[in-house]
Design an enzyme around this catalytic site. Structure first.
Site, PDB file in Angstrom:
ATOM      1  N   ASP A  22     -36.121  24.085  34.223  1.00  0.00           N
ATOM      2  CA  ASP A  22     -36.508  24.828  35.419  1.00  0.00           C
ATOM      3  C   ASP A  22     -37.618  24.104  36.182  1.00  0.00           C
ATOM      4  O   ASP A  22     -37.513  23.894  37.386  1.00  0.00           O
ATOM      5  CB  ASP A  22     -36.926  26.266  35.070  1.00  0.00           C
ATOM      6  CG  ASP A  22     -37.609  26.372  33.716  1.00  0.00           C
ATOM      7  OD1 ASP A  22     -38.259  25.389  33.293  1.00  0.00           O
ATOM      8  OD2 ASP A  22     -37.498  27.423  33.069  1.00  0.00           O
ATOM      9  N   TYR A 191     -30.107  20.247  22.291  1.00  0.00           N
ATOM     10  CA  TYR A 191     -30.766  21.343  21.598  1.00  0.00           C
ATOM     11  C   TYR A 191     -30.573  21.104  20.093  1.00  0.00           C
ATOM     12  O   TYR A 191     -31.010  20.074  19.600  1.00  0.00           O
ATOM     13  CB  TYR A 191     -30.180  22.685  22.051  1.00  0.00           C
ATOM     14  CG  TYR A 191     -30.298  22.932  23.540  1.00  0.00           C
ATOM     15  CD1 TYR A 191     -31.544  23.078  24.144  1.00  0.00           C
ATOM     16  CD2 TYR A 191     -29.161  23.025  24.349  1.00  0.00           C
ATOM     17  CE1 TYR A 191     -31.662  23.303  25.506  1.00  0.00           C
ATOM     18  CE2 TYR A 191     -29.265  23.253  25.721  1.00  0.00           C
ATOM     19  CZ  TYR A 191     -30.518  23.390  26.295  1.00  0.00           C
ATOM     20  OH  TYR A 191     -30.618  23.603  27.649  1.00  0.00           O
ATOM     21  N   GLN A 253     -39.709  11.654  34.674  1.00  0.00           N
ATOM     22  CA  GLN A 253     -38.389  11.800  35.280  1.00  0.00           C
ATOM     23  C   GLN A 253     -37.801  10.442  35.665  1.00  0.00           C
ATOM     24  O   GLN A 253     -36.602  10.209  35.484  1.00  0.00           O
ATOM     25  CB  GLN A 253     -38.465  12.719  36.496  1.00  0.00           C
ATOM     26  CG  GLN A 253     -38.666  14.178  36.129  1.00  0.00           C
ATOM     27  CD  GLN A 253     -38.513  15.114  37.300  1.00  0.00           C
ATOM     28  OE1 GLN A 253     -38.794  14.754  38.440  1.00  0.00           O
ATOM     29  NE2 GLN A 253     -38.103  16.350  37.039  1.00  0.00           N
ATOM     30  N   ARG A 269     -28.462  17.732  28.103  1.00  0.00           N
ATOM     31  CA  ARG A 269     -28.429  19.187  27.925  1.00  0.00           C
ATOM     32  C   ARG A 269     -28.951  19.859  29.190  1.00  0.00           C
ATOM     33  O   ARG A 269     -29.703  19.271  29.971  1.00  0.00           O
ATOM     34  CB  ARG A 269     -29.294  19.583  26.731  1.00  0.00           C
ATOM     35  CG  ARG A 269     -30.771  19.524  27.025  1.00  0.00           C
ATOM     36  CD  ARG A 269     -31.644  19.912  25.850  1.00  0.00           C
ATOM     37  NE  ARG A 269     -32.983  20.276  26.305  1.00  0.00           N
ATOM     38  CZ  ARG A 269     -34.086  20.128  25.598  1.00  0.00           C
ATOM     39  NH1 ARG A 269     -34.025  19.610  24.379  1.00  0.00           N
ATOM     40  NH2 ARG A 269     -35.250  20.495  26.084  1.00  0.00           N
ATOM     41  N   GLY A 270     -28.573  21.115  29.390  1.00  0.00           N
ATOM     42  CA  GLY A 270     -29.078  21.875  30.522  1.00  0.00           C
ATOM     43  C   GLY A 270     -28.561  21.351  31.846  1.00  0.00           C
ATOM     44  O   GLY A 270     -27.572  20.625  31.906  1.00  0.00           O
ATOM     45  N   GLU A 271     -29.260  21.707  32.925  1.00  0.00           N
ATOM     46  CA  GLU A 271     -28.758  21.396  34.270  1.00  0.00           C
ATOM     47  C   GLU A 271     -29.350  20.124  34.865  1.00  0.00           C
ATOM     48  O   GLU A 271     -28.634  19.286  35.412  1.00  0.00           O
ATOM     49  CB  GLU A 271     -29.025  22.578  35.196  1.00  0.00           C
ATOM     50  CG  GLU A 271     -28.278  23.832  34.776  1.00  0.00           C
ATOM     51  CD  GLU A 271     -28.482  24.979  35.747  1.00  0.00           C
ATOM     52  OE1 GLU A 271     -29.039  24.741  36.837  1.00  0.00           O
ATOM     53  OE2 GLU A 271     -28.088  26.109  35.418  1.00  0.00           O
ATOM     54  N   ASP A 272     -30.662  19.978  34.779  1.00  0.00           N
ATOM     55  CA  ASP A 272     -31.306  18.835  35.423  1.00  0.00           C
ATOM     56  C   ASP A 272     -30.787  17.522  34.855  1.00  0.00           C
ATOM     57  O   ASP A 272     -30.446  16.595  35.602  1.00  0.00           O
ATOM     58  CB  ASP A 272     -32.826  18.926  35.249  1.00  0.00           C
ATOM     59  CG  ASP A 272     -33.551  17.813  35.979  1.00  0.00           C
ATOM     60  OD1 ASP A 272     -33.318  17.639  37.190  1.00  0.00           O
ATOM     61  OD2 ASP A 272     -34.346  17.100  35.347  1.00  0.00           O
ATOM     62  N   SER A 273     -30.693  17.415  33.529  1.00  0.00           N
ATOM     63  CA  SER A 273     -30.252  16.153  32.933  1.00  0.00           C
ATOM     64  C   SER A 273     -28.757  15.920  33.152  1.00  0.00           C
ATOM     65  O   SER A 273     -28.304  14.769  33.189  1.00  0.00           O
ATOM     66  CB  SER A 273     -30.592  16.103  31.443  1.00  0.00           C
ATOM     67  OG  SER A 273     -29.887  17.084  30.721  1.00  0.00           O
TER      68      SER A 273
END
Length: 368
Positions: A22, A191, A253, A269-273
């Site tokens: 986030d 994760y 980043q 994992r997740g959205e940003d990566s």
């Protein structure tokens, strides 16, 4: 960038839930708006990750404590990331400013990234505020996405130039990693997937040597926990395998991009990566944040459909995300070709910050 209007002041609100995706998304958006000449106030309840994620900061971006909202006068645009409502005092100030200016500043709910069709249907729809301090105002949904009818993905204007000038061997050398053409490089940012042991054994028994670059945090903890159990059962297993491990520090980043650009296969994992893996144009495997009701499996299926993933890539994604216990082989060359094709499709679409700017200017023009 030539400017034809004064800079706007953007208020971006972010709550850090339990990982860093986030704040990562909000920081990238803030920085990209600032590089386009805008001014940004990033309101966040835990900014500690920015110390390693963006150690140099960004001119034009001011990071403020979430609790300081009470004394703030709203700027020209309000963005709440992932449904985190600003504090009631700020909402009341926004309502008062709207009355005083005789027009409401654009208020945008930046939603989660998904390829599911509901996102396209909901993108840019108004959402009236029916209660609370801001009752009577209107928010608009803004859905990032992979198709032209969505809000697009975050992408810096100079991304292609940075990639073209990247010194892969130099970056690897700086992290103590040899750029050996006979060794496959794999990055791991995850994760705690149940399939972690299978992956390590698969890499260890592969036809060529593999160097696994393990990111700090949950990925490193998951790998160490599995290795501890394996070494107890079979001492010396790792030393006699075709797998070597490099434990990475926390990466900014920019350096996370460099990691992805350096590897033949990236686990993210997740959205940003995920977005950064798409721009890298290398083979990747995405782990979604697991949801207790299994909703992440539908989200994964929609993404794989858009990705036009070959069967082997689809099968490994399902295995890695716990959708099946059926192990799947690594087919990196085929995955890399499909990833490159997906990247080319995305490059034809305007990026998220550009689309946000266009939408905000349209709203402000309509209200003038």
């Amino acid at each position: 960038m030539d400017r034809v209007r004064p800079a706007m002041l953007w208020d971006i609100f972010c709550k850090v839930i339990d990982n860093h995706g986030d704040i990562g998304v909000c920081w990238r958006l803030s920085a990209q708006l600032a590089r386009r000449g805008e001014r940004v106030r990033l309101w966040v309840d835990d900014a500690s990750a920015l110390a390693w994620m963006a150690p140099a900061g960004e001119p034009g971006v001011t990071v403020l404590a979430w609790t300081a909202q009470a004394a703030a006068e709203p700027g020209d645009v309000v963005i709440e990331a992932f449904g985190c409502d600003p504090e009631p005092q700020f909402q009341a100030a926004l309502a008062a400013a709207s009355r005083e200016r005789a027009t409401q500043p654009p208020w945008i709910n930046l939603e989660y990234l998904t390829a599911e069709r509901f996102a396209q249907r909901s993108h840019l729809l108004p959402s009236p505020v029916l209660s609370g301090a801001a009752a009577g105002l209107t928010k608009h949904f803004f859905y990032p996405g992979f198709v032209p009818d969505s809000g697009g993905l975050l992408r810096e204007p100079d991304l292609a130039r940075r990639q073209a000038s990247f010194d892969r061997a130099g970056w690897l050398r700086g992290h103590g990693i040899a750029a050996d053409p006979d060794t496959r490089l794999v990055s791991l940012f995850c994760y705690e997937p149940a399939a972690i042991g299978h992956l390590l054994q698969q890499l260890a028994a592969g036809p060529r040597r593999t160097a696994l670059l393990v990111t700090a945090g949950r990925a490193a903890s998951a790998v160490r926990r599995w290795l501890d159990g394996r070494e107890q059962a079979q001492p010396g297993w790792l030393a006699t395998s075709r797998l070597s491990l490099t434990w990475l520090p926390l990466l900014s980043q920019h350096d996370f991009d460099h990691l992805l650009w350096s590897c033949d296969l990236n686990f993210v994992r997740g959205e940003d990566s995920l977005v950064r893996a798409l721009w890298a144009g290398r083979a990747f495997v995405w782990q979604l944040y697991p949801q207790h009701d299994g909703a992440h499996h539908a989200k994964l299926a929609a993404f794989l459909d858009w990705l036009q993933a070959p069967p082997s890539w689809r099968a490994f994604h399902q295995f890695w995300n716990g959708g099946t216990s059926q192990a799947a082989p690594l087919a990196v060359p085929a995955w890399a070709a499909a990833a490159q094709a997906a990247r080319e499709r995305l490059l034809e679409q305007p990026d998220l910050a550009r689309q946000l700017l266009a939408f905000v200017q349209e709203r402000r023009g309509a209200a003038a």
